[in-house]
Design a protein around this motif. Structure first.
Motif, mmCIF file in Angstrom:
data_model
loop_
_atom_site.group_PDB
_atom_site.id
_atom_site.type_symbol
_atom_site.label_atom_id
_atom_site.label_comp_id
_atom_site.label_asym_id
_atom_site.label_seq_id
_atom_site.Cartn_x
_atom_site.Cartn_y
_atom_site.Cartn_z
ATOM 1 N N CYS A 398 0.833 -1.208 0.000
ATOM 2 C CA CYS A 398 0.000 0.000 0.000
ATOM 3 C C CYS A 398 0.864 1.253 0.000
ATOM 4 O O CYS A 398 0.583 2.220 -0.722
ATOM 5 C CB CYS A 398 -0.932 -0.022 1.213
ATOM 6 S SG CYS A 398 -2.267 -1.241 1.081
ATOM 7 N N VAL A 402 -0.178 1.065 -3.918
ATOM 8 C CA VAL A 402 -1.623 1.290 -3.946
ATOM 9 C C VAL A 402 -1.991 2.723 -3.583
ATOM 10 O O VAL A 402 -2.854 3.343 -4.221
ATOM 11 C CB VAL A 402 -2.341 0.296 -3.012
ATOM 12 C CG1 VAL A 402 -3.840 0.575 -2.975
ATOM 13 C CG2 VAL A 402 -2.082 -1.138 -3.466
ATOM 14 N N GLU A 403 -1.347 3.276 -2.565
ATOM 15 C CA GLU A 403 -1.726 4.602 -2.103
ATOM 16 C C GLU A 403 -1.110 5.724 -2.941
ATOM 17 O O GLU A 403 -1.451 6.892 -2.754
ATOM 18 C CB GLU A 403 -1.344 4.763 -0.631
ATOM 19 C CG GLU A 403 -2.171 3.862 0.283
ATOM 20 C CD GLU A 403 -1.753 3.958 1.737
ATOM 21 O OE1 GLU A 403 -0.806 4.734 2.025
ATOM 22 O OE2 GLU A 403 -2.353 3.260 2.576
#
Length: 713
Positions: A398, A402-403
């Motif tokens: 993440c 992802v982030e």
């Protein structure tokens, strides 16, 4: 021959038998050194960690295949995987990393039969040199009974002997036997007449049990049987010593070399993490840090942090300025009394709350005895399903991918809610708003919180060995459980075995389920006793507390139709749901992207209720997944809930008896992270539970929960 890198690393890896171009004969793949330097030292470290766990798990499962007679370490894994005490050990110095760009091959097996009717004469060569030397004379023979000219029509026999030790041999009438003095030799001569030429009698039967070898001189028949020399030398003395071993343990099985059972390549995969914190945090020396991180990720209940612990955690996370500011306020509060002290204490409390919300500190101190026990046990859990390891990997994924979302193509991810993924005109605000609203609606119906397109996911896949007859550590042959030996590829260079590595940067999708919906689904299926989790803890924390090792090969979760014995549990059912959802989504991707099932990979993060579906090919990434979403994104979401997609085309296995099959959501076994286990259509659509489940109560499907708004489209 031209083959892709993925094919060389799997289907044509060293030890594979295959038909040469145009069906000209059978060959065996042999290694050719093609050294490869990974993109980062972390790659090799992660690879050998995964390989060590794989070998240890295989060894433990194989050596426990049966109790009597005992299984020997040599029967479980290749000697390169054993130390001098016959214990499993992976020494990186005995392996070399190779890129699968070249592979050698040689003709084999070198047993030929005359294909003329009424002949069937056999001729065998020891090696390629022997073939080269004797072939001219063999071609000139004129003793064929099935030809008017007497000339033979020679062809390679397309059947071989295979053994679960990893050895194979041509379909030879010459048998390996052990003499009273313990020496092993080939018995070539006929016991009746002393001649050594044979013919193969098949009687046109497709069953190998009907085939016979026949002496060309006296016409005596003998069964198509061969001993695996290595296993014979190992176990025959034990049989003679009364240990209970039997000839069926070393007798090989005749099988077509085209059959999958002749060669099962062994592979594994992992996400590449550039951050060394991922591996170091999982070490024994940093167990306290690991527990603290898990408590912060899943809000485990515990005693509040002291002021000193707040400062320490801020400093550990690189927030020195905030730590200094917090300490200054703490010192001021210590010097004050009454209302003035209360004002500063409130400021400290507000700052602590903001630090917790930003993930800079844990909400409480490391005092979860259950979590500590699980963290200690996790050292022995299978890495592929270990929720603690996967939780740390998920947090890093993440942070790194992802982030980091946005419309800028240089960013590694973009949410499918972003109209940019469909190239909607930036000036058409109505169309962009309608698209985002429609995606939100479909995600709610599906019970998804996030669906993110990954533009460049770093994945490493590697192959390192193979097995024969069986793809798992044990197999039942003639009513006896046999250990299947894990073999390393043969030497590519002096004293080093090759490991073929594929580093990929391909497109993928990150999907995370709605936690409240998952809790409702678990409760609907009889697993609501501890739900919702106590004191605001996330479901992932409860899953980690209750997890018991699945084992590398999921022995307790093999699909069964009777004698179900494994009870339902929160960890197994969460994994079942996520894994089934991943396959369901992958099938929709295959249908609309033009990719095939074998080119889709998956990765499951059970504690975070998330999974990845990604393109795993080594050919240039042509943007199949982004193009699919641009052209068919909303259609894909709709199809996930359609009647056609939620029913099995194969009939009763999935819709009536539970489970899954190749006609619906099974994937090629070599690409599925769980070997097509822990997979059940009823998890999504409702119906009979999987065959391993001791509770036969029908399941409520995740898409069929009351009030979910997930009626079929």
């Amino acid at each position: 021959m031209q083959r892709s890198r993925t094919q060389i690393a799997t289907s044509y890896a060293p030890g594979a038998l295959f038909t040469y171009e145009g069906g000209l004969g059978c060959c065996i793949a042999v290694p050719v050194a093609t050294p490869y330097t990974p993109s980062s030292p972390a790659v090799a470290k992660q690879l050998f960690e995964h390989l060590a766990e794989y070998v240890e798990s295989w060894f433990e499962r194989a050596i426990r295949a049966r109790a009597d007679p005992e299984v020997l370490p040599e029967q479980c894994v290749d000697p390169v995987f054993l130390n001098n005490k016959k214990e499993p050990l992976v020494d990186p110095g005995r392996f070399s990393l190779n890129q699968p760009s070249r592979i050698g091959f040689a003709p084999d097996p070198l047993v030929f039969v005359c294909s003329n009717t009424d002949c069937g004469k056999l001729v065998e060569f020891e090696n390629v040199e022997d073939l080269t030397r004797r072939w001219p004379q063999t071609e000139k023979r004129t003793d064929c009974r099935g030809s008017s000219s007497g000339r033979h029509e020679w062809r390679q026999i397309d059947v071989v002997f295979a053994h679960w030790s990893g050895n194979y041999a041509g379909l030879s009438p010459y048998r390996w036997v052990m003499a009273p003095d313990g020496s092993v030799n080939q018995a070539k001569k006929c016991q009746n007449c002393g001649q050594d030429e044979y013919q193969l009698v098949t009687r046109s039967s497709p069953f190998f049990s009907d085939w016979k070898f026949q002496c060309c001189n006296c016409l005596a028949l003998k069964d198509v049987v061969q001993a695996d020399r290595e296993t014979l030398e190992l176990l025959k003395p034990r049989m003679d010593g009364g240990h209970g071993n039997l000839p069926k343990e070393w007798n090989m099985l005749p099988v077509s070399y085209r059959a999958s059972s002749v060669f099962y390549v062994q592979t594994d995969s992992f996400i590449l993490f550039r951050d060394a914190e991922v591996t170091s945090l999982l070490s024994t020396a940093r167990r306290s840090d690991l527990i603290s991180r898990l408590m912060k990720l899943y809000t485990f209940p515990g005693t509040p942090l002291t002021h000193k612990e707040v400062i320490r955690q801020l400093q550990d996370n690189g927030q020195d300025a905030k730590a200094t500011e917090y300490k200054q306020l703490m010192d001021i509060a210590a010097a004050l009394v009454g209302d003035q002290k209360a004002v500063i204490e409130n400021q400290l409390a507000d700052k602590r709350t903001s630090y917790e919300a930003a993930g800079l500190i844990a909400k409480q101190h490391d005092e979860s005895p259950v979590l500590r026990t699980q963290a200690e046990r996790s050292q022995d859990w299978a890495r592929r399903y270990n929720p603690i390891r996967l939780a740390i990997e998920h947090a890093s994924l993440c942070d790194e991918v992802v982030e980091r979302q946005g419309s800028d193509p240089s960013l590694p991810a973009v949410s499918v809610r972003n109209p940019e993924v469909c190239d909607i005109d930036p000036t058409d605000t109505a169309a962009r708003g309608a698209y985002a609203a429609r995606v939100d609606q479909e995600l709610r119906r599906l019970g998804l919180d996030e669906l993110v397109m990954l533009r460049g996911l770093d994945i490493c896949e590697f192959s390192f060995g193979y097995t024969r007859v069986g793809s798992t550590p044990s197999i039942t042959v003639k009513d006896r459980e046999m250990p299947v030996r894990l073999r390393a590829f043969d030497y590519a260079e002096k004293n080093r075995r090759p490991v073929y590595i594929l580093e990929q940067k391909n497109e993928g999708f990150y999907i995370r389920l709605n936690e409240a919906r998952v809790i409702d689904w678990l409760a609907s299926n009889g697993l609501g006793g501890d739900l919702p989790p106590r004191d605001g803890m996330h479901l992932g924390g409860l899953l980690i507390e209750q997890y018991a090792d699945f084992g590398r090969f999921l022995e307790d979760y093999k699909e069964r139709t009777a004698d179900a014995r494994t009870p339902r549990s929160l960890p197994s059912y969460v994994y079942l749901l996520l894994h089934t959802m991943a396959h369901h989504f992958a099938h929709a991707v295959v249908e609309y992207s033009g990719l095939e099932h074998g080119s889709i990979g998956e990765y499951v993060f059970p504690a975070d209720l998330a999974f990845l579906v990604y393109r795993r090919g080594m050919t240039p990434d042509l943007g199949n997944l982004s193009a699919m979403w641009r052209n068919h994104g909303l259609t894909v979401l709709e199809q996930l809930l359609s009647d056609r997609a939620l029913k099995c085309d194969g009939g009763s296995l999935c819709d009536q008896r539970g489970g899954a099959c190749p006609a619906c959501i099974m994937a090629p076994e070599v690409t599925c992270i769980a070997g097509n286990n822990l997979l059940c259509r009823a998890a999504l659509n409702g119906g009979a539970p999987p065959g391993w489940d001791a509770d036969r109560t029908p399941l409520t499907g995740y898409f069929r929960l009351a009030g979910a708004g997930a009626e079929a489209a």
